[in-house]
Enzyme design. Structure first.
Site, short mmCIF file in Angstrom:
data_model
loop_
_atom_site.label_atom_id
_atom_site.label_comp_id
_atom_site.label_asym_id
_atom_site.label_seq_id
_atom_site.Cartn_x
_atom_site.Cartn_y
_atom_site.Cartn_z
N GLY A 10 -6.57 -2.99 5.31
CA GLY A 10 -5.99 -1.66 4.77
C GLY A 10 -7.06 -1.26 3.91
O GLY A 10 -8.11 -1.82 3.86
N GLN A 11 -7.01 -0.26 3.07
CA GLN A 11 -8.02 0.32 2.12
C GLN A 11 -8.43 -0.38 1.09
O GLN A 11 -9.67 -0.74 1.02
CB GLN A 11 -7.20 1.58 1.46
CG GLN A 11 -6.60 2.59 2.36
CD GLN A 11 -6.13 3.88 1.88
OE1 GLN A 11 -7.02 4.82 1.71
NE2 GLN A 11 -4.98 4.10 1.11
N ASP A 30 -5.02 -11.07 7.41
CA ASP A 30 -4.25 -9.99 7.96
C ASP A 30 -2.84 -10.18 8.43
O ASP A 30 -2.35 -11.58 8.38
CB ASP A 30 -5.28 -9.19 9.03
CG ASP A 30 -5.22 -10.19 10.18
OD1 ASP A 30 -4.57 -11.06 10.41
OD2 ASP A 30 -6.24 -9.81 11.15
N ALA A 59 0.76 -4.71 1.47
CA ALA A 59 2.09 -4.11 1.04
C ALA A 59 2.76 -3.21 2.36
O ALA A 59 1.82 -2.66 3.16
CB ALA A 59 1.94 -3.20 -0.19
N THR A 61 3.54 0.12 2.84
CA THR A 61 2.98 1.28 2.07
C THR A 61 3.46 2.66 2.56
O THR A 61 3.38 3.54 2.04
CB THR A 61 1.47 1.43 2.07
OG1 THR A 61 1.01 1.55 3.24
CG2 THR A 61 1.00 0.11 1.10
N ASP A 101 2.33 3.46 -9.17
CA ASP A 101 3.07 4.41 -10.13
C ASP A 101 4.51 4.92 -9.63
O ASP A 101 5.11 5.27 -10.61
CB ASP A 101 2.19 5.81 -10.24
CG ASP A 101 1.81 6.37 -8.90
OD1 ASP A 101 1.74 5.63 -8.02
OD2 ASP A 101 1.73 7.50 -8.77
N TYR A 124 10.67 2.43 -1.77
CA TYR A 124 9.20 1.89 -1.67
C TYR A 124 8.89 1.36 -3.16
O TYR A 124 8.47 0.26 -3.73
CB TYR A 124 8.40 2.67 -1.24
CG TYR A 124 6.67 2.61 -1.62
CD1 TYR A 124 6.09 1.60 -1.05
CD2 TYR A 124 6.15 3.22 -2.93
CE1 TYR A 124 4.74 1.09 -1.43
CE2 TYR A 124 4.79 2.79 -3.07
CZ TYR A 124 4.22 1.84 -2.51
OH TYR A 124 2.80 1.73 -2.90
N LYS A 128 8.46 -2.26 -4.55
CA LYS A 128 7.34 -2.51 -5.44
C LYS A 128 7.61 -3.33 -6.71
O LYS A 128 6.91 -4.21 -7.33
CB LYS A 128 6.30 -1.59 -5.67
CG LYS A 128 5.71 -0.99 -4.28
CD LYS A 128 4.80 -2.25 -3.76
CE LYS A 128 3.56 -2.50 -4.37
NZ LYS A 128 2.56 -3.24 -3.84
N TRP A 149 -2.34 6.77 -6.22
CA TRP A 149 -2.96 7.87 -5.24
C TRP A 149 -4.28 7.29 -4.62
O TRP A 149 -5.43 8.03 -4.62
CB TRP A 149 -3.42 9.23 -5.92
CG TRP A 149 -2.04 9.79 -6.54
CD1 TRP A 149 -0.74 9.48 -6.65
CD2 TRP A 149 -2.12 11.36 -7.05
NE1 TRP A 149 0.08 10.44 -7.13
CE2 TRP A 149 -0.70 11.54 -7.42
CE3 TRP A 149 -3.11 12.53 -7.10
CZ2 TRP A 149 -0.32 12.87 -7.99
CZ3 TRP A 149 -2.49 13.68 -7.61
CH2 TRP A 149 -1.30 13.80 -7.88
#
Ligand SMILES: NC(=O)c1ccc[n+]([C@@H]2O[C@H](COP(=O)([O-])OP(=O)(O)OC[C@H]3O[C@@H](n4cnc5c(N)ncnc54)[C@H](OP(=O)(O)O)[C@@H]3O)[C@@H](O)[C@H]2O)c1
Length: 302
Positions: A10-11, A30, A59, A61, A101, A124, A128, A149
């Site tokens: 992921g990012q 992973d 997560a 996402t 957020d 979501y 979370k 974001w």
């Protein structure tokens, strides 16, 4: 130090690995190694890997898809992190977890503080929040970092979507009444590396001081429309040929989505500064190197 890092495809996970490799032995995880959708056996699997520190950006996402897959989202975002947190707490292994957020309702204008009451609008966000609560209830040296974001030059995200649409279309219509801080995966990974780099004892002390919860985003704020304009301007300035001529600001109700998003996604960074000594760069400064990388990729592909 053995550092278990989840979600390495992921990012945030992808950005964490090279930074944490400078601080210890990274055990990259992973979905094929540990599937959070099947929490049975997770604690035993973590025990076999014997980490000294766990960093958990993995997560579910897919915010809109979660409305149709609440059980899967809950397993990945709440049940699995709770199991890891209880394993970690029993052994005084620190756990750094990421949250969002989207646990907040988005009411009002002021940035949300850590002790504000969450009221998620989406499945979501609810899953979370259940993860945040499970980790904090485990009572160990856990730290939940709530961010917003998230994007990177690589991955599936708003930056790459706008870069693609701006090459294909003359007009973009982008939501202008949701306000937050675009945050790079690199910024988050740099912050985690800085926090971990001071040693695990200091990390445990600071996690306790932060009551296990801190907000972290880039500094400043904008709307998705403002972010899109900055992306387009930045790519053009770097020589990327774009078709787009007009970026029209629209209201959230003109772009309906299955999951409702908070209008006010601002997160207060006071605790991050006071407890961890971190002052994140502005979202514009953090965007620049991502645009350099993406523009390099796009101009090379021409
Ligand atoms: N993206 C955002 O805008 C945003 C905003 C606020 C907070 N956050 C939070 O920040 C954290 C990092 O987000 P991100 O943007 O890096 O997310 P991402 O790019 O979607 O990466 C999530 C990672 O989780 C893994 N994963 C998904 N299902 C899994 C499962 N069943 N078992 C094990 N691993 C699984 C994914 O693996 P595959 O690639 O194999 O599916 C992926 O590597 C998350 O906690 C997220 O909730 C993100």
């Amino acid at each position: 130090m053995r550092i278990l890092v989840t979600g390495v495809g992921g990012q945030v996970g992808g950005a964490l690995v090279p930074r944490l490799q400078k601080l210890g032995t990274v055990i990259p995880i992973d979905v094929d190694t540990l599937d959070f959708a099947k929490p049975d056996g997770l604690a035993e699997a973590v025990a076999r890997l014997a980490p000294d520190l766990i960093v958990n950006p993995a997560a579910y996402t897919a915010v809109d898809k979660a409305e149709d897959e609440p059980d899967l989202a809950r397993a990945v975002n709440a049940t699995a992190p709770g199991i890891m947190a209880r394993w970690a707490a029993a052994r005084a292994v620190p756990l750094i977890h990421f949250s969002t957020d989207y646990v907040f309702s988005g009411a009002g204008e002021r940035p949300w503080r850590e002790d504000d009451e969450p009221a998620p609008l989406s499945t979501y966000g609810a899953t979370k929040l259940a993860g945040d609560n499970a980790i904090r209830a485990a009572g160990g040296g856990g730290l939940v970092l709530r961010t917003s974001w998230v994007y990177a030059a690589q991955g599936k995200n708003f930056l790459r979507t706008i870069a693609r649409l701006a090459r294909e279309r003359k007009e973009l219509r982008i939501v202008a009444d949701q306000i937050g801080a675009p945050t790079t995966a690199a910024l988050l990974a740099d912050a985690v590396a800085a926090i971990v780099g001071d040693g695990l004892d200091r990390l445990r002390a600071r996690c306790a001081q932060a009551q296990g919860l801190a907000h972290i985003t880039a500094s400043g704020e904008t709307s998705w429309h403002g972010f899109a304009c900055a992306i387009v301007e930045g790519l053009r300035a770097r020589g990327v040929a774009l078709a787009v001529e007009k970026i029209v600001p629209i209201r959230t109700d003109e772009y309906p989505t299955p999951a409702q998003r908070p209008r006010n996604s601002r997160l207060d960074l006071t605790r991050l500064h006071q407890v961890f000594g971190l002052t994140p760069p502005t979202w514009q400064a953090a965007l620049a190197p991502e645009l350099d990388q993406l523009a390099g990729e796009l101009t090379a592909a021409r």
